[in-house]
Design an enzyme around this catalytic site. Structure first.
Site, PDB file in Angstrom:
ATOM      1  N   HIS A 332       0.854  -1.191   0.000  1.00 45.33           N
ATOM      2  CA  HIS A 332       0.000   0.000   0.000  1.00 45.33           C
ATOM      3  C   HIS A 332       0.891   1.242   0.000  1.00 45.33           C
ATOM      4  O   HIS A 332       1.790   1.358   0.829  1.00 45.33           O
ATOM      5  CB  HIS A 332      -0.864   0.065   1.257  1.00 45.33           C
ATOM      6  CG  HIS A 332      -1.690  -1.158   1.518  1.00 45.33           C
ATOM      7  ND1 HIS A 332      -1.354  -2.100   2.466  1.00 45.33           N
ATOM      8  CD2 HIS A 332      -2.830  -1.589   0.943  1.00 45.33           C
ATOM      9  CE1 HIS A 332      -2.270  -3.054   2.479  1.00 45.33           C
ATOM     10  NE2 HIS A 332      -3.180  -2.779   1.564  1.00 45.33           N
ATOM     11  N   ASP A 365      -9.370  -1.204   2.061  1.00 47.94           N
ATOM     12  CA  ASP A 365      -9.601  -2.488   2.709  1.00 47.94           C
ATOM     13  C   ASP A 365     -11.062  -2.900   2.648  1.00 47.94           C
ATOM     14  O   ASP A 365     -11.375  -4.091   2.716  1.00 47.94           O
ATOM     15  CB  ASP A 365      -9.158  -2.427   4.175  1.00 47.94           C
ATOM     16  CG  ASP A 365      -7.647  -2.480   4.330  1.00 47.94           C
ATOM     17  OD1 ASP A 365      -6.974  -2.940   3.396  1.00 47.94           O
ATOM     18  OD2 ASP A 365      -7.150  -2.054   5.394  1.00 47.94           O
TER      19      ASP A 365
END
Length: 439
Positions: A332, A365
Protein backbone atom coordinates in the site's frame (compact mmCIF):
# COMPACT_ATOMS: atom_id res chain seq x y z
CA UNK A 1 9.38 4.16 15.50
CA UNK A 2 13.01 4.68 14.63
CA UNK A 3 14.09 7.46 12.28
CA UNK A 4 16.65 6.82 9.53
CA UNK A 5 18.33 9.82 7.92
CA UNK A 6 19.29 9.13 4.30
CA UNK A 7 19.85 12.78 3.40
CA UNK A 8 23.03 13.77 1.65
CA UNK A 9 23.69 10.26 0.36
CA UNK A 10 23.75 8.89 -3.17
CA UNK A 11 22.09 5.51 -2.79
CA UNK A 12 21.41 2.66 -5.18
CA UNK A 13 18.06 0.84 -4.86
CA UNK A 14 19.74 -1.98 -2.95
CA UNK A 15 21.10 0.50 -0.40
CA UNK A 16 17.63 1.94 0.11
CA UNK A 17 16.13 -1.50 0.65
CA UNK A 18 18.83 -2.35 3.17
CA UNK A 19 17.74 0.61 5.30
CA UNK A 20 14.36 -0.99 6.02
CA UNK A 21 14.86 -4.73 5.74
CA UNK A 22 11.94 -7.07 5.34
CA UNK A 23 11.80 -10.20 7.47
CA UNK A 24 13.73 -12.42 5.07
CA UNK A 25 14.75 -14.96 7.69
CA UNK A 26 11.20 -15.30 8.96
CA UNK A 27 10.00 -15.91 5.41
CA UNK A 28 12.68 -18.52 4.77
CA UNK A 29 11.65 -20.37 7.91
CA UNK A 30 7.98 -20.04 6.93
CA UNK A 31 8.68 -21.61 3.53
CA UNK A 32 10.35 -24.65 5.08
CA UNK A 33 7.44 -25.15 7.45
CA UNK A 34 4.84 -24.54 4.75
CA UNK A 35 6.36 -27.17 2.46
CA UNK A 36 6.15 -29.75 5.26
CA UNK A 37 2.55 -28.84 6.04
CA UNK A 38 1.47 -28.93 2.40
CA UNK A 39 3.20 -32.29 1.84
CA UNK A 40 1.43 -33.73 4.87
CA UNK A 41 -1.96 -32.71 3.47
CA UNK A 42 -1.08 -34.05 0.03
CA UNK A 43 -0.21 -37.47 1.44
CA UNK A 44 -2.49 -37.79 4.49
CA UNK A 45 -5.46 -35.64 3.53
CA UNK A 46 -8.12 -35.21 6.20
CA UNK A 47 -5.97 -36.74 8.95
CA UNK A 48 -3.29 -34.10 8.36
CA UNK A 49 -5.86 -31.31 8.36
CA UNK A 50 -7.27 -32.48 11.69
CA UNK A 51 -3.82 -32.73 13.22
CA UNK A 52 -3.00 -29.21 12.03
CA UNK A 53 -6.32 -27.84 13.34
CA UNK A 54 -5.55 -29.25 16.78
CA UNK A 55 -1.97 -27.91 16.79
CA UNK A 56 -2.52 -24.48 15.29
CA UNK A 57 -6.19 -23.65 15.92
CA UNK A 58 -6.77 -25.66 19.13
CA UNK A 59 -9.81 -27.29 17.56
CA UNK A 60 -10.73 -30.97 17.22
CA UNK A 61 -13.71 -33.00 16.11
CA UNK A 62 -15.12 -30.19 13.99
CA UNK A 63 -16.89 -30.48 10.64
CA UNK A 64 -14.21 -29.60 8.10
CA UNK A 65 -16.72 -29.42 5.27
CA UNK A 66 -19.13 -26.83 6.60
CA UNK A 67 -22.78 -27.97 6.67
CA UNK A 68 -25.27 -25.79 4.81
CA UNK A 69 -27.13 -25.24 8.08
CA UNK A 70 -24.09 -23.51 9.61
CA UNK A 71 -23.91 -21.10 6.69
CA UNK A 72 -27.63 -20.35 6.88
CA UNK A 73 -27.46 -19.75 10.64
CA UNK A 74 -24.61 -17.28 10.20
CA UNK A 75 -26.46 -15.42 7.47
CA UNK A 76 -29.57 -15.12 9.63
CA UNK A 77 -27.64 -13.91 12.68
CA UNK A 78 -25.32 -11.36 11.11
CA UNK A 79 -25.64 -7.79 12.39
CA UNK A 80 -27.86 -5.81 9.95
CA UNK A 81 -25.30 -2.99 9.77
CA UNK A 82 -22.54 -5.47 8.87
CA UNK A 83 -24.79 -7.12 6.31
CA UNK A 84 -25.55 -3.76 4.69
CA UNK A 85 -21.85 -2.88 4.62
CA UNK A 86 -20.98 -6.21 3.03
CA UNK A 87 -23.68 -5.77 0.39
CA UNK A 88 -22.38 -2.28 -0.41
CA UNK A 89 -18.80 -3.58 -0.61
CA UNK A 90 -19.92 -6.40 -2.91
CA UNK A 91 -21.59 -3.95 -5.27
CA UNK A 92 -18.56 -1.64 -5.34
CA UNK A 93 -15.99 -4.41 -5.85
CA UNK A 94 -18.16 -5.98 -8.54
CA UNK A 95 -18.18 -2.67 -10.38
CA UNK A 96 -14.44 -2.19 -9.96
CA UNK A 97 -13.67 -5.76 -11.04
CA UNK A 98 -15.76 -5.53 -14.21
CA UNK A 99 -13.21 -3.11 -15.67
CA UNK A 100 -10.54 -5.83 -15.35
CA UNK A 101 -12.10 -8.25 -17.84
CA UNK A 102 -10.47 -7.80 -21.27
CA UNK A 103 -12.61 -7.97 -24.38
CA UNK A 104 -11.89 -10.54 -27.07
CA UNK A 105 -10.29 -9.37 -30.29
CA UNK A 106 -9.79 -10.85 -33.74
CA UNK A 107 -6.77 -9.79 -35.78
CA UNK A 108 -6.77 -10.34 -39.53
CA UNK A 109 -3.15 -11.25 -40.28
CA UNK A 110 -3.85 -11.48 -44.01
CA UNK A 111 -6.48 -12.84 -46.42
CA UNK A 112 -7.79 -16.10 -44.98
CA UNK A 113 -5.54 -15.79 -41.91
CA UNK A 114 -6.75 -14.62 -38.55
CA UNK A 115 -6.02 -14.92 -34.85
CA UNK A 116 -8.67 -14.49 -32.19
CA UNK A 117 -7.59 -13.52 -28.69
CA UNK A 118 -10.04 -14.64 -26.02
CA UNK A 119 -10.05 -14.82 -22.24
CA UNK A 120 -11.31 -17.98 -20.60
CA UNK A 121 -12.13 -18.30 -16.89
CA UNK A 122 -10.67 -21.22 -15.00
CA UNK A 123 -13.15 -23.97 -14.20
CA UNK A 124 -12.62 -23.95 -10.44
CA UNK A 125 -11.15 -21.51 -7.92
CA UNK A 126 -10.21 -21.86 -4.28
CA UNK A 127 -10.20 -18.78 -2.06
CA UNK A 128 -8.54 -18.53 1.33
CA UNK A 129 -9.88 -16.20 4.02
CA UNK A 130 -7.75 -15.53 7.13
CA UNK A 131 -9.43 -15.80 10.49
CA UNK A 132 -6.66 -15.74 13.06
CA UNK A 133 -5.91 -12.29 14.47
CA UNK A 134 -8.79 -10.78 12.49
CA UNK A 135 -11.81 -12.49 10.86
CA UNK A 136 -11.52 -10.87 7.44
CA UNK A 137 -15.05 -11.08 6.08
CA UNK A 138 -14.08 -8.31 3.67
CA UNK A 139 -11.60 -10.73 2.11
CA UNK A 140 -14.52 -12.97 1.15
CA UNK A 141 -15.76 -10.11 -0.99
CA UNK A 142 -12.32 -9.31 -2.40
CA UNK A 143 -11.69 -12.91 -3.49
CA UNK A 144 -15.08 -14.21 -4.54
CA UNK A 145 -16.39 -11.21 -6.46
CA UNK A 146 -13.48 -11.00 -8.97
CA UNK A 147 -13.74 -14.75 -9.58
CA UNK A 148 -17.46 -14.46 -10.24
CA UNK A 149 -16.97 -11.44 -12.50
CA UNK A 150 -14.37 -13.43 -14.46
CA UNK A 151 -16.96 -16.13 -15.03
CA UNK A 152 -15.80 -18.80 -12.57
CA UNK A 153 -18.85 -20.84 -11.57
CA UNK A 154 -17.22 -23.34 -9.19
CA UNK A 155 -15.68 -21.70 -6.10
CA UNK A 156 -14.52 -23.32 -2.86
CA UNK A 157 -13.80 -21.23 0.22
CA UNK A 158 -11.51 -22.13 3.12
CA UNK A 159 -11.03 -20.36 6.46
CA UNK A 160 -9.65 -21.51 9.83
CA UNK A 161 -11.90 -23.16 12.40
CA UNK A 162 -12.35 -21.00 15.49
CA UNK A 163 -11.97 -22.35 19.00
CA UNK A 164 -14.23 -19.53 20.23
CA UNK A 165 -16.98 -20.71 17.90
CA UNK A 166 -16.95 -24.45 18.66
CA UNK A 167 -14.72 -25.24 15.71
CA UNK A 168 -16.84 -23.36 13.19
CA UNK A 169 -15.56 -20.69 10.83
CA UNK A 170 -16.14 -17.18 12.12
CA UNK A 171 -19.85 -16.44 11.54
CA UNK A 172 -19.28 -13.13 9.74
CA UNK A 173 -17.10 -14.92 7.19
CA UNK A 174 -19.83 -17.51 6.71
CA UNK A 175 -22.43 -14.76 6.35
CA UNK A 176 -20.35 -13.07 3.63
CA UNK A 177 -20.03 -16.40 1.82
CA UNK A 178 -23.79 -16.82 1.98
CA UNK A 179 -24.43 -13.35 0.54
CA UNK A 180 -22.26 -14.32 -2.44
CA UNK A 181 -23.92 -17.70 -2.96
CA UNK A 182 -20.89 -19.77 -1.91
CA UNK A 183 -22.00 -23.09 -0.44
CA UNK A 184 -18.76 -25.12 -0.68
CA UNK A 185 -16.93 -24.03 2.45
CA UNK A 186 -14.18 -25.73 4.47
CA UNK A 187 -13.07 -25.07 8.03
CA UNK A 188 -9.33 -25.38 7.54
CA UNK A 189 -6.59 -22.84 7.90
CA UNK A 190 -3.06 -21.76 7.08
CA UNK A 191 -0.68 -23.55 4.78
CA UNK A 192 -2.68 -26.78 5.13
CA UNK A 193 -5.73 -25.14 3.58
CA UNK A 194 -3.68 -24.00 0.59
CA UNK A 195 -2.38 -27.55 0.16
CA UNK A 196 -5.87 -29.02 0.42
CA UNK A 197 -7.26 -26.66 -2.22
CA UNK A 198 -4.36 -27.38 -4.55
CA UNK A 199 -4.29 -31.18 -4.25
CA UNK A 200 -7.85 -31.94 -3.14
CA UNK A 201 -9.02 -34.16 -0.29
CA UNK A 202 -11.18 -37.05 -1.56
CA UNK A 203 -12.47 -37.94 1.92
CA UNK A 204 -14.02 -34.45 2.13
CA UNK A 205 -15.27 -34.47 -1.48
CA UNK A 206 -12.89 -31.57 -2.05
CA UNK A 207 -11.73 -31.57 -5.66
CA UNK A 208 -8.50 -29.77 -6.62
CA UNK A 209 -8.90 -26.21 -7.83
CA UNK A 210 -7.21 -24.47 -10.76
CA UNK A 211 -6.32 -21.21 -9.00
CA UNK A 212 -5.78 -20.46 -5.30
CA UNK A 213 -6.12 -16.88 -4.09
CA UNK A 214 -6.33 -14.97 -0.84
CA UNK A 215 -4.28 -13.10 1.75
CA UNK A 216 -2.68 -14.53 4.87
CA UNK A 217 0.46 -14.61 6.96
CA UNK A 218 3.92 -15.63 5.79
CA UNK A 219 2.99 -19.32 6.06
CA UNK A 220 0.04 -18.89 3.72
CA UNK A 221 2.16 -16.90 1.29
CA UNK A 222 4.88 -19.57 1.42
CA UNK A 223 2.34 -22.33 0.88
CA UNK A 224 1.33 -20.65 -2.37
CA UNK A 225 4.95 -20.83 -3.45
CA UNK A 226 4.99 -24.51 -2.51
CA UNK A 227 2.00 -25.34 -4.75
CA UNK A 228 3.00 -23.07 -7.65
CA UNK A 229 3.08 -25.17 -10.80
CA UNK A 230 0.37 -27.45 -9.44
CA UNK A 231 -2.18 -24.64 -9.47
CA UNK A 232 -2.18 -21.00 -10.39
CA UNK A 233 -1.87 -18.52 -7.53
CA UNK A 234 -2.27 -14.82 -7.01
CA UNK A 235 0.66 -12.85 -5.63
CA UNK A 236 2.07 -13.94 -2.29
CA UNK A 237 0.16 -11.59 -0.02
CA UNK A 238 1.99 -11.93 3.28
CA UNK A 239 2.21 -9.57 6.27
CA UNK A 240 0.74 -6.18 5.40
CA UNK A 241 2.79 -3.10 4.41
CA UNK A 242 2.09 0.61 4.24
CA UNK A 243 4.46 3.27 2.94
CA UNK A 244 3.44 6.92 3.24
CA UNK A 245 5.19 9.62 1.21
CA UNK A 246 4.48 13.03 2.68
CA UNK A 247 5.61 16.64 2.35
CA UNK A 248 5.84 19.40 4.93
CA UNK A 249 2.17 20.37 4.52
CA UNK A 250 0.86 16.92 5.45
CA UNK A 251 -1.22 16.29 8.57
CA UNK A 252 0.87 14.22 11.03
CA UNK A 253 -2.25 13.04 12.87
CA UNK A 254 -3.69 11.42 9.73
CA UNK A 255 -0.36 9.83 8.82
CA UNK A 256 0.01 8.35 12.30
CA UNK A 257 -3.54 6.98 12.20
CA UNK A 258 -2.88 5.31 8.86
CA UNK A 259 0.41 3.78 9.95
CA UNK A 260 -1.25 2.31 13.04
CA UNK A 261 -4.23 1.06 11.02
CA UNK A 262 -1.93 -1.38 9.23
CA UNK A 263 0.35 -2.11 12.19
CA UNK A 264 -2.64 -3.55 14.07
CA UNK A 265 -2.85 -6.41 11.56
CA UNK A 266 0.24 -8.30 12.65
CA UNK A 267 3.50 -8.03 14.59
CA UNK A 268 5.34 -8.43 11.27
CA UNK A 269 3.41 -5.60 9.57
CA UNK A 270 5.57 -2.90 7.97
CA UNK A 271 4.80 0.78 8.53
CA UNK A 272 7.08 3.27 6.77
CA UNK A 273 6.97 7.05 6.35
CA UNK A 274 9.18 8.77 3.76
CA UNK A 275 9.46 12.55 3.94
CA UNK A 276 11.83 15.41 3.21
CA UNK A 277 10.53 17.36 6.22
CA UNK A 278 12.38 16.77 9.50
CA UNK A 279 9.70 18.70 11.37
CA UNK A 280 6.92 16.48 9.99
CA UNK A 281 8.94 13.38 10.87
CA UNK A 282 9.19 14.51 14.51
CA UNK A 283 5.49 15.35 14.73
CA UNK A 284 4.47 11.99 13.19
CA UNK A 285 6.71 10.12 15.62
CA UNK A 286 5.03 11.93 18.51
CA UNK A 287 1.53 11.24 17.18
CA UNK A 288 2.35 7.58 16.58
CA UNK A 289 3.58 7.14 20.14
CA UNK A 290 0.42 8.69 21.56
CA UNK A 291 -1.99 6.76 19.35
CA UNK A 292 -0.18 3.44 19.71
CA UNK A 293 -0.42 3.60 23.49
CA UNK A 294 -4.21 3.79 23.32
CA UNK A 295 -4.73 1.29 20.48
CA UNK A 296 -6.93 -1.74 21.13
CA UNK A 297 -4.15 -4.03 19.93
CA UNK A 298 -1.43 -1.98 21.57
CA UNK A 299 1.07 -4.84 22.03
CA UNK A 300 0.69 -5.94 18.41
CA UNK A 301 1.01 -2.37 17.16
CA UNK A 302 4.08 -1.74 19.30
CA UNK A 303 5.79 -4.89 18.04
CA UNK A 304 5.16 -3.92 14.42
CA UNK A 305 6.26 -0.30 14.81
CA UNK A 306 9.36 -1.18 16.82
CA UNK A 307 10.45 -3.91 14.42
CA UNK A 308 13.22 -3.44 11.84
CA UNK A 309 10.61 -3.48 9.07
CA UNK A 310 9.13 -0.13 10.21
CA UNK A 311 10.75 3.31 10.18
CA UNK A 312 10.54 7.01 9.41
CA UNK A 313 12.86 7.77 6.50
CA UNK A 314 14.28 11.26 5.94
CA UNK A 315 15.22 12.04 2.32
CA UNK A 316 16.59 15.08 0.53
CA UNK A 317 13.72 15.79 -1.83
CA UNK A 318 10.76 14.46 -3.82
CA UNK A 319 13.00 12.70 -6.34
CA UNK A 320 14.67 10.71 -3.58
CA UNK A 321 11.28 9.87 -2.07
CA UNK A 322 10.10 8.57 -5.43
CA UNK A 323 13.28 6.50 -5.84
CA UNK A 324 12.92 5.00 -2.37
CA UNK A 325 9.25 4.13 -2.85
CA UNK A 326 9.80 2.57 -6.27
CA UNK A 327 12.69 0.49 -4.94
CA UNK A 328 10.70 -0.63 -1.88
CA UNK A 329 7.57 -1.43 -3.95
CA UNK A 330 5.10 -1.38 -1.05
CA UNK A 331 1.83 -3.23 -0.87
CA UNK A 332 0.00 0.00 0.00
CA UNK A 333 1.34 3.44 -0.94
CA UNK A 334 -0.26 6.62 0.39
CA UNK A 335 0.63 10.00 -1.09
CA UNK A 336 0.13 12.84 1.41
CA UNK A 337 1.42 15.49 -0.99
CA UNK A 338 0.11 18.88 -1.99
CA UNK A 339 0.17 17.75 -5.63
CA UNK A 340 -0.67 14.11 -4.97
CA UNK A 341 -2.84 13.60 -8.06
CA UNK A 342 -0.10 14.82 -10.41
CA UNK A 343 2.67 13.09 -8.47
CA UNK A 344 1.03 9.65 -8.61
CA UNK A 345 2.31 8.92 -12.13
CA UNK A 346 5.91 8.97 -10.85
CA UNK A 347 5.29 6.26 -8.28
CA UNK A 348 5.35 3.18 -10.46
CA UNK A 349 5.83 0.23 -8.09
CA UNK A 350 3.07 -0.35 -5.56
CA UNK A 351 0.27 -2.84 -5.11
CA UNK A 352 -2.22 0.02 -4.83
CA UNK A 353 -1.76 3.80 -4.63
CA UNK A 354 -3.95 5.92 -2.37
CA UNK A 355 -3.92 9.52 -3.57
CA UNK A 356 -4.40 12.39 -1.14
CA UNK A 357 -4.99 12.51 2.59
CA UNK A 358 -8.70 11.68 2.22
CA UNK A 359 -7.95 8.27 0.69
CA UNK A 360 -6.65 6.06 3.52
CA UNK A 361 -5.64 2.45 3.04
CA UNK A 362 -8.53 1.35 5.26
CA UNK A 363 -10.91 2.71 2.61
CA UNK A 364 -9.33 0.29 0.15
CA UNK A 365 -9.60 -2.49 2.71
CA UNK A 366 -13.37 -2.22 2.66
CA UNK A 367 -15.30 0.21 0.51
CA UNK A 368 -13.22 1.81 -2.24
CA UNK A 369 -14.24 -0.76 -4.85
CA UNK A 370 -10.60 -1.68 -5.39
CA UNK A 371 -9.14 -4.99 -4.21
CA UNK A 372 -7.25 -5.33 -0.96
CA UNK A 373 -5.44 -8.58 -1.81
CA UNK A 374 -2.12 -7.11 -2.94
CA UNK A 375 1.51 -8.18 -3.45
CA UNK A 376 3.85 -7.79 -0.48
CA UNK A 377 7.58 -8.21 0.05
CA UNK A 378 8.55 -6.07 -2.93
CA UNK A 379 6.60 -8.18 -5.42
CA UNK A 380 4.75 -5.07 -6.60
CA UNK A 381 7.76 -4.46 -8.85
CA UNK A 382 6.49 -7.25 -11.11
CA UNK A 383 3.18 -8.57 -9.77
CA UNK A 384 -0.37 -7.23 -9.65
CA UNK A 385 -2.96 -7.43 -6.93
CA UNK A 386 -5.90 -9.78 -7.09
CA UNK A 387 -8.44 -9.05 -9.80
CA UNK A 388 -10.76 -10.67 -12.31
CA UNK A 389 -7.69 -11.30 -14.48
CA UNK A 390 -6.31 -13.64 -11.77
CA UNK A 391 -8.96 -16.15 -12.78
CA UNK A 392 -8.66 -15.70 -16.55
CA UNK A 393 -6.45 -17.41 -19.11
CA UNK A 394 -5.49 -15.80 -22.39
CA UNK A 395 -6.01 -18.09 -25.39
CA UNK A 396 -5.23 -17.58 -29.06
CA UNK A 397 -7.37 -19.24 -31.69
CA UNK A 398 -5.55 -19.50 -35.03
CA UNK A 399 -7.40 -20.10 -38.30
CA UNK A 400 -5.78 -20.22 -41.77
CA UNK A 401 -7.30 -21.39 -45.03
CA UNK A 402 -5.34 -23.21 -47.74
CA UNK A 403 -4.37 -20.09 -49.67
CA UNK A 404 -3.22 -18.30 -46.53
CA UNK A 405 -1.08 -21.28 -45.54
CA UNK A 406 0.49 -21.33 -49.00
CA UNK A 407 1.58 -17.71 -48.61
CA UNK A 408 3.80 -18.61 -45.64
CA UNK A 409 4.67 -22.14 -46.78
CA UNK A 410 8.20 -21.30 -47.86
CA UNK A 411 8.93 -19.35 -44.67
CA UNK A 412 7.83 -22.19 -42.40
CA UNK A 413 9.99 -24.67 -44.33
CA UNK A 414 13.01 -22.34 -44.29
CA UNK A 415 12.83 -21.83 -40.53
CA UNK A 416 12.14 -25.52 -39.86
CA UNK A 417 15.22 -26.53 -41.82
CA UNK A 418 17.33 -23.85 -40.14
CA UNK A 419 16.36 -25.33 -36.76
CA UNK A 420 16.94 -28.89 -38.01
CA UNK A 421 13.32 -29.78 -37.45
CA UNK A 422 12.38 -31.00 -40.94
CA UNK A 423 9.18 -32.72 -39.83
CA UNK A 424 7.78 -29.29 -39.03
CA UNK A 425 8.16 -28.33 -42.66
CA UNK A 426 6.89 -31.73 -43.82
CA UNK A 427 3.67 -31.14 -41.87
CA UNK A 428 3.04 -28.03 -43.98
CA UNK A 429 4.11 -29.71 -47.25
CA UNK A 430 1.66 -32.54 -46.61
CA UNK A 431 -1.16 -30.08 -47.23
CA UNK A 432 0.11 -29.42 -50.77
CA UNK A 433 0.67 -33.01 -51.85
CA UNK A 434 -2.28 -34.88 -53.28
CA UNK A 435 -2.98 -37.98 -51.26
CA UNK A 436 -2.51 -41.25 -53.24
CA UNK A 437 -5.72 -42.84 -54.36
CA UNK A 438 -6.57 -46.19 -52.86
CA UNK A 439 -7.07 -49.06 -55.25
Amino acid sequence: MRTIDLRGQSLAPADMLAAVPRAAQARAEALEAAVRIVDAVRTDGEAALRDQAERFDHVSGHAIRVPAAHIAEAADAVDPAVRAALEEAIARVRQGSAAQVPTGRTTQIGPGARITQRWQPVARAGVYIPGGKAPLSSSVVMNVVPAQVAGVTNIALASPPQADHDGRIHPTILAAASLLGIDEVYAMGGAGAIGALAYGVPALALDPVDVVSGPGNNYVASAKRAVAGVVGTDSEAGATEILVVADAAADPRLIAADLISQAEHDEQASAVLVTDSAELAERVASEVAALAASAVHTDRVAAALDGPQSAIILVDDRAMAEAFSNAYAPEHLELHLADAADAAEHFTSAGAIFVGDQTPVSLGDYMAGSNHVLPTGGQARYAAGLGAYTFLRAQQIIEYDHAALERVRAGVIALANAEVLPAHGDAVEARFVEAPRSL
